[in-house]
Design a protein around this motif. Structure first.
Motif, PDB file in Angstrom:
ATOM      1  N   TYR B   3       1.109   6.591  -7.915  1.00  0.00           N
ATOM      2  CA  TYR B   3       0.719   5.630  -7.063  1.00  0.00           C
ATOM      3  C   TYR B   3       0.898   3.844  -7.672  1.00  0.00           C
ATOM      4  CZ  TYR B   3      -1.781   9.207  -4.920  1.00  0.00           C
ATOM      5  OH  TYR B   3      -1.953  10.344  -4.120  1.00  0.00           O
ATOM      6  N   VAL B   4       1.565   3.151  -6.906  1.00  0.00           N
ATOM      7  CA  VAL B   4       2.136   1.810  -7.658  1.00  0.00           C
ATOM      8  C   VAL B   4       1.199   0.827  -7.193  1.00  0.00           C
ATOM      9  CG1 VAL B   4       3.952   0.613  -8.064  1.00  0.00           C
ATOM     10  CG2 VAL B   4       4.243   2.969  -7.978  1.00  0.00           C
ATOM     11  N   THR B   5       0.733   0.155  -7.745  1.00  0.00           N
ATOM     12  CA  THR B   5       0.025  -1.218  -7.403  1.00  0.00           C
ATOM     13  C   THR B   5       0.944  -2.539  -7.747  1.00  0.00           C
ATOM     14  OG1 THR B   5      -2.029  -0.320  -7.424  1.00  0.00           O
ATOM     15  CG2 THR B   5      -1.846  -2.796  -7.135  1.00  0.00           C
ATOM     16  N   VAL B   6       1.450  -3.389  -6.945  1.00  0.00           N
ATOM     17  CA  VAL B   6       2.137  -4.329  -7.356  1.00  0.00           C
ATOM     18  C   VAL B   6       1.275  -5.763  -7.068  1.00  0.00           C
ATOM     19  CG1 VAL B   6       4.353  -5.837  -7.098  1.00  0.00           C
ATOM     20  CG2 VAL B   6       4.417  -3.440  -6.803  1.00  0.00           C
ATOM     21  N   LYS B   7       0.796  -6.438  -7.978  1.00  0.00           N
ATOM     22  CA  LYS B   7       0.103  -7.602  -7.850  1.00  0.00           C
ATOM     23  C   LYS B   7       0.660  -8.846  -8.085  1.00  0.00           C
ATOM     24  CE  LYS B   7      -4.772  -8.739  -9.562  1.00  0.00           C
ATOM     25  NZ  LYS B   7      -6.068  -7.967 -10.141  1.00  0.00           N
ATOM     26  N   LYS B  17       8.798  -8.393   1.025  1.00  0.00           N
ATOM     27  CA  LYS B  17       7.743  -7.134   0.610  1.00  0.00           C
ATOM     28  C   LYS B  17       8.524  -5.776   1.192  1.00  0.00           C
ATOM     29  CE  LYS B  17       3.757 -10.152   0.994  1.00  0.00           C
ATOM     30  NZ  LYS B  17       2.722 -10.452   1.987  1.00  0.00           N
ATOM     31  N   LEU B  20      11.071  -4.845  -1.382  1.00  0.00           N
ATOM     32  CA  LEU B  20      10.164  -4.623  -2.825  1.00  0.00           C
ATOM     33  C   LEU B  20       9.832  -2.994  -2.588  1.00  0.00           C
ATOM     34  CD1 LEU B  20       8.323  -5.367  -5.321  1.00  0.00           C
ATOM     35  CD2 LEU B  20       6.617  -5.973  -3.891  1.00  0.00           C
ATOM     36  N   VAL B  21       9.193  -2.579  -1.782  1.00  0.00           N
ATOM     37  CA  VAL B  21       8.688  -1.200  -1.466  1.00  0.00           C
ATOM     38  C   VAL B  21       9.696  -0.306  -1.375  1.00  0.00           C
ATOM     39  CG1 VAL B  21       6.479  -2.071  -0.631  1.00  0.00           C
ATOM     40  CG2 VAL B  21       8.158  -1.008   0.910  1.00  0.00           C
ATOM     41  N   VAL B  39       5.502   9.116  -3.165  1.00  0.00           N
ATOM     42  CA  VAL B  39       5.238   7.444  -3.880  1.00  0.00           C
ATOM     43  C   VAL B  39       4.697   6.646  -2.859  1.00  0.00           C
ATOM     44  CG1 VAL B  39       6.545   5.503  -4.762  1.00  0.00           C
ATOM     45  CG2 VAL B  39       7.474   7.817  -5.146  1.00  0.00           C
ATOM     46  N   THR B  40       3.635   6.273  -3.345  1.00  0.00           N
ATOM     47  CA  THR B  40       2.608   5.362  -2.452  1.00  0.00           C
ATOM     48  C   THR B  40       2.723   4.097  -3.185  1.00  0.00           C
ATOM     49  OG1 THR B  40       1.182   7.085  -1.843  1.00  0.00           O
ATOM     50  CG2 THR B  40       0.228   4.956  -1.546  1.00  0.00           C
ATOM     51  N   ILE B  41       2.735   3.066  -2.285  1.00  0.00           N
ATOM     52  CA  ILE B  41       2.762   1.564  -2.971  1.00  0.00           C
ATOM     53  C   ILE B  41       1.888   0.576  -2.449  1.00  0.00           C
ATOM     54  CG2 ILE B  41       3.961  -0.437  -3.637  1.00  0.00           C
ATOM     55  CD1 ILE B  41       6.677   1.225  -3.757  1.00  0.00           C
ATOM     56  N   PHE B  42       0.987  -0.063  -3.098  1.00  0.00           N
ATOM     57  CA  PHE B  42       0.011  -1.151  -2.458  1.00  0.00           C
ATOM     58  C   PHE B  42       0.582  -2.303  -3.194  1.00  0.00           C
ATOM     59  CE2 PHE B  42      -2.415   2.680  -4.128  1.00  0.00           C
ATOM     60  CZ  PHE B  42      -3.038   3.209  -2.835  1.00  0.00           C
ATOM     61  N   ILE B  43       0.426  -3.164  -2.103  1.00  0.00           N
ATOM     62  CA  ILE B  43       0.716  -4.733  -2.626  1.00  0.00           C
ATOM     63  C   ILE B  43      -0.629  -5.562  -2.588  1.00  0.00           C
ATOM     64  CG2 ILE B  43       1.893  -6.856  -1.949  1.00  0.00           C
ATOM     65  CD1 ILE B  43       4.112  -5.212  -0.448  1.00  0.00           C
ATOM     66  N   GLU B  44      -0.856  -6.226  -3.700  1.00  0.00           N
ATOM     67  CA  GLU B  44      -2.003  -7.045  -3.695  1.00  0.00           C
ATOM     68  C   GLU B  44      -1.548  -8.524  -4.083  1.00  0.00           C
ATOM     69  OE1 GLU B  44      -5.198  -3.426  -5.611  1.00  0.00           O
ATOM     70  OE2 GLU B  44      -4.864  -5.587  -6.777  1.00  0.00           O
ATOM     71  N   GLU B  45      -2.047  -9.395  -3.224  1.00  0.00           N
ATOM     72  CA  GLU B  45      -1.855 -10.811  -3.352  1.00  0.00           C
ATOM     73  C   GLU B  45      -2.986 -11.651  -3.877  1.00  0.00           C
ATOM     74  OE1 GLU B  45       1.794 -11.838  -0.488  1.00  0.00           O
ATOM     75  OE2 GLU B  45      -0.028 -11.963   0.287  1.00  0.00           O
TER      76      GLU B  45
END
Lengths: 61, 61, 61, 61, 61, 61
Positions: B3-7, B17, B20-21, B39-45
């Motif tokens: 689980y990937v978080t990109v802040k 975006k 990116l994913v 693979v799960t990706i979360f984007i946080e701004e």
């Protein structure tokens, strides 16, 4: 290298947030020995309907 | 299962975006051995007034 | 400025983790426009008894 | 003392969120032995363009 | 699609954790409408010297 | 109600961590207006092989 996240309810002013990051950076730097340039701070705000204690959201109290 | 978080700061385009994913999923899959479907990706701004280094918010620089 | 957290099960080798941070940094840099020096990566590992899907922990399957 | 974060897509109603925090608090309290007053819940919502599986954002499917 | 993180002090038994993920999954599924297979749960434990309220760590009380 | 997470490398002493939570609690309380009893702090430590900048883990430098 310390990364600090401050999670709090919406509503603080810009002046409060500005002072918050200044003072927390000093507190972290002085106690961990990291230089202030290495201290990163993230502020996260939440609305009252996304925060609950005792099973009741703040917006429902 | 990774689980990937990109802040990151606000302001990237939808095309950025989207790319990116795609690219991060490939990078994670190839190096961890997990299949891309896992693979799960979360984007946080974050806005500039919620991010600080050296005790100064990006919005105050 | 992108901060990337990769959360995954325990058990990858040091070589896999080393490759992971290299490849993910390139993927993030190329797609967001941030220089590689600005990309920070955190790896977080979890044991099988702390991860569940469908109400069943991986350690109980 | 358990702190529970529920991360999900935008779109649930206030009634659903209200029921969510009630039921999750009971579930956590009964199984961990913590009293309900000690259970804190945070709800975090994400938009479809900030969530991806298999390298594809939900908004691009 | 709901991702639930339960952060709590070390010390719960495997039986408690097993029941925790079962009950929380049901609570989340019933109130959000997500099917149980879509509910993911992460448990995170912290030691007493890494948790503080009122400026005092639990290990110092 | 502010919840503060301090993420840093392993290796600080118990005395440093004790001072850290004391000082950060005061800094947060004074600048946000929350009473100290409402300030919660979590410390999270990471090993050098789980932290990377510029695609290189600290343990590989």
């Amino acid at each position: 290298m310390p990364y600090v996240t401050v999670k709090m309810l919406e509503g603080r002013t810009e002046e409060q947030k500005k002072a918050l990051v200044e003072k927390v950076t000093i507190a972290v730097s002085e106690t961990t020995g990291a230089s202030p340039e290495k201290v990163t701070i993230f502020i996260e705000e939440m609305p009252k309907n996304h925060y609950a204690q005792n099973g009741i959201r703040l917006s429902d109290q």
